[in-house]
Design an enzyme around this catalytic site. Structure first.
Site, short mmCIF file in Angstrom:
data_model
loop_
_atom_site.label_atom_id
_atom_site.label_comp_id
_atom_site.label_asym_id
_atom_site.label_seq_id
_atom_site.Cartn_x
_atom_site.Cartn_y
_atom_site.Cartn_z
N GLY A 1 7.38 -2.90 -2.34
CA GLY A 1 7.18 -1.25 -2.38
C GLY A 1 8.27 -0.80 -2.95
O GLY A 1 8.63 -0.37 -4.22
N CYS B 1 0.62 3.01 9.93
CA CYS B 1 1.29 3.98 9.62
C CYS B 1 2.09 4.94 10.84
O CYS B 1 1.62 5.34 11.76
CB CYS B 1 0.29 5.31 8.95
SG CYS B 1 1.17 6.66 8.34
N SER C 1 0.89 -0.94 -0.01
CA SER C 1 -0.04 0.05 -0.24
C SER C 1 0.98 1.33 -0.11
O SER C 1 1.89 1.24 0.65
CB SER C 1 -0.83 -0.08 1.32
OG SER C 1 -1.53 1.31 1.11
N GLY D 1 11.50 -4.54 2.81
CA GLY D 1 12.67 -4.52 2.03
C GLY D 1 13.08 -5.53 0.96
O GLY D 1 13.91 -5.89 0.68
N LEU E 1 -0.79 10.22 4.80
CA LEU E 1 -2.07 9.60 4.15
C LEU E 1 -2.92 10.31 3.42
O LEU E 1 -4.24 10.40 3.53
CB LEU E 1 -3.15 9.40 5.45
CG LEU E 1 -2.39 8.33 6.86
CD1 LEU E 1 -3.16 7.93 7.92
CD2 LEU E 1 -2.44 6.59 5.88
N ALA F 1 6.97 10.55 4.55
CA ALA F 1 6.06 10.99 5.38
C ALA F 1 4.91 11.50 4.44
O ALA F 1 5.10 12.77 4.19
CB ALA F 1 6.36 11.84 6.33
N MET F 2 4.10 10.74 3.76
CA MET F 2 3.17 11.24 2.88
C MET F 2 1.93 11.91 3.67
O MET F 2 1.35 12.81 3.16
CB MET F 2 2.56 10.16 1.89
CG MET F 2 3.56 9.16 1.32
SD MET F 2 4.63 10.07 0.38
CE MET F 2 3.90 10.23 -1.18
N ILE G 1 5.86 -5.85 7.93
CA ILE G 1 5.72 -4.61 8.67
C ILE G 1 5.45 -3.40 7.80
O ILE G 1 5.72 -3.48 6.72
CB ILE G 1 6.98 -4.49 9.69
CG1 ILE G 1 8.19 -4.39 8.78
CG2 ILE G 1 6.91 -5.57 10.59
CD1 ILE G 1 9.26 -3.86 9.61
N ASN G 2 5.04 -2.49 8.44
CA ASN G 2 4.84 -1.20 7.83
C ASN G 2 6.21 -0.46 7.97
O ASN G 2 7.31 -1.20 8.32
CB ASN G 2 4.02 -0.33 8.59
CG ASN G 2 3.28 0.99 7.59
OD1 ASN G 2 3.98 1.50 7.08
ND2 ASN G 2 1.79 1.02 7.78
#
Lengths: 302, 260
Positions: A263, A128, A21, A242, A73, A70-71, A189-190
């Site tokens: 990602g 997040c 995501s 990763g 959300l 750091a978008m 994990i996030n």
């Protein structure tokens, strides 16, 4: 040719690579391109009830061994996202809808909408690392995790996965809370909460100051978390953090993951990383005489 | 490494009342149409195409419109900005006769492309279009590389009265061009594309950007074409297949914003 097909709860995937995501998943066209590049499924951007611009830039920077972001959300809101989900679902793909809320009511409302739009599964973002009132602020409280998960599960028919953060004292405890709330799977994990300071400016570079670290550097953390969760839980795990090669994906599988998400790896190996990772897994499996990916899930625990 | 490098502004020049050029030390090669991410610490980081490309220094030319460009507008020689890039694919400038069209602040990007063509001794014509002559800039700079600079103004205050796209149609009917290269408002570029029947076409596209390295997907068009990576310059063949070209863009939240 080894068999890469995998199953996460009732969700069947042709291969275990899933788009994580938050990248290339804001619109149907981008998600279509990722599917065409070989992903077994895609997770949407995390969607909330209302549209959010997110933080000002810089929101993403590269560091020595990964990316810091750091978008905040950003998302168009669940109503506007309907057409994107419906459009991508016209092509025959597996779509996991990611949602974020601040309480069980919001999660449930978002989950119901995603389900009605046609999502094949849900991913509850409780991880997040840099949005006030959301994400890990919820996902570090095992009572809340259980409450939200069970509230969503009570009214939703599609599989529900809970995405967790490593920024907690004991990820096993949180994962067990999600399992008690009847989650169908855990995503771990996030990104890992982190910071970069520019010494010329004498200030953090990201507009939000704090961000989440992704990419190669966090793989050992992710593998450890998946291993720990697999030791205590019976529900399937999706490993993320990763992964850039087939070997990385196999590490996660051996730690206990039934599937993996990719990602930041898109940066290191281009957008067809999904095909590349599958080919590399297949090659390793052939060389080691492994017929099915299921033979490898959790083997590192023996 | 894709993180900002702090550099100093070495020169500034006013182009119009609200358009300014900043030149900064930033050695390296790049091609016209490629862009930088310009960081104004404490304010924002925004994508910006180069308007000057020299071996040791680069320049950007911009109009004061939002918080970031207003903060940049106030900057003077010696002030610090962060720069990363260059990013994306620039214009593919080839032999043969090229018609360059710059609309509004797109003139900045087009001018450096014209300069590149002139240095290679390629033949070219250029149109620069603005609403009113007060917004015109780089006309004299262009005249150093090119004999005739066509000017269009919406209100007829200078040169051709009307849109740059209409003047383009006129020139295309009169002269033979190998290719048309443009940067400016998307509606203008779309009209120019439809006027280019067999003439090769390239346009520089602008979208809200975040990562600028092809990861976040914020700037995607069509089937996942990343403006920061596959663009910002796209050819006509590609643009014809993108339904939203000239129709809408997305804001920071991902919502569609129609072009007016």
């Amino acid at each position: 040719m080894a068999n890469l097909a995998t199953k996460i709860a009732s969700l069947k995937l042709d291969n275990p690579t899933i788009l994580a995501s938050g990248l290339m998943d804001e619109d149907a066209g981008s998600m279509k391109r990722i599917i065409d590049c070989g992903a077994g499924a895609v997770v949407t951007k995390s969607i909330g009830l209302k549209s959010r611009d997110g933080y000002p830039n810089p929101t993403v920077i590269e560091l020595e061994t990964g990316f810091l972001n750091a978008m905040g959300l950003p998302n168009p809101g669940i109503k506007d996202f309907e057409e994107e989900v419906k459009k991508i679902k016209q092509s025959n793909c597996v779509l996991i809808g990611s949602v974020f809320g601040s309480n069980s009511k919001e999660f449930l409302e978002l989950g119901s909408e995603m389900q009605s739009f046609g999502a094949d599964a849900l991913e509850l973002n409780m991880s997040c690392p840099h949005a006030k009132g959301y994400g890990v602020e919820i996902g570090s409280d095992s009572k809340l995790v259980k409450e939200i998960t069970s509230c969503v599960k009570d009214s939703i028919d599609i599989p529900v996965f809970v995405k967790l953060s490593s920024n907690v004292t004991d990820i096993k405890k949180i994962a067990m809370a999600a399992e008690k709330g009847n989650a169908d799977g855990i995503v771990a994990i996030n990104t890992v909460k982190a910071m970069k300071i520019d010494i010329d400016i004498k200030a953090p570079i990201l507009a939000n100051r704090y961000g989440g670290y992704s990419g190669k550097a966090i793989k050992p953390i992710g593998v450890r978390c998946v291993f720990e969760i697999a030791e205590s839980l019976d529900i399937p795990i999706i490993g993320v953090g990763g992964i850039t090669t087939g070997e990385d994906a196999l590490e996660y599988v051996m730690a206990g993951a039934s599937a993996v998400q990719i990602g930041t790896g898109i940066y290191y190996r281009e957008i067809d990383i999904f095909n590349k990772v599958c080919q590399e897994m297949n090659m390793w499996m052939n060389d080691n005489n492994i017929k099915k990916i299921s033979e490898l899930i959790g083997v590192a625990h023996k | 490494m894709n993180k900002p490098t702090i550099t100093k502004i070495i020169k500034t020049q006013m182009e119009t009342k609200d358009i300014k050029t900043l030149k900064f030390y930033y050695p390296g090669k790049m091609s016209p149409g490629q862009f930088f991410m310009i960081w104004i610490p404490g304010v924002d980081e925004i994508p910006m195409s180069a308007s000057y490309i020299n071996k040791e220094d680069k320049g950007i030319t911009f109009k004061k419109v939002g918080a970031a460009t207003s903060a940049l507008f106030k900057m003077n020689k010696g002030d610090k900005i962060g720069v990363r890039g260059p990013y994306g694919n620039g214009f593919n400038i080839k032999r043969g006769k090229t018609l360059f069209i710059g609309g509004g602040t797109g003139i900045a990007t087009i001018t450096v492309a014209v300069e590149f063509a002139a240095n290679k001794k390629f033949s070219s014509d250029v149109i620069i279009g603005v609403k009113n002559k007060k917004e015109l800039f780089f006309e004299n700079r262009l005249k150093k590389f090119i004999n005739k600079v066509y000017v269009s103004t919406d209100d007829g205050s200078k040169g051709y009265k009307g849109f740059a796209s209409d003047l383009t149609k006129h020139l295309l009917s009169k002269n033979k061009y190998t290719s048309v290269l443009t940067c400016g408002p998307e509606i203008m570029m779309k009209q120019i594309l439809s006027a280019c029947k067999d003439t090769q076409f390239q346009a520089s596209i602008e979208r809200y950007m975040k990562c600028s390295v092809g990861l976040c997907g914020q700037c995607c068009l069509g089937n996942g074409l990343r403006v920061c990576k596959e663009g910002p310059v796209f050819d006509g063949k590609t643009l014809k297949k993108i339904p939203e070209f000239g129709v809408y863009k997305r804001d920071a939240s991902g919502r569609k914003i129609k072009f007016k």
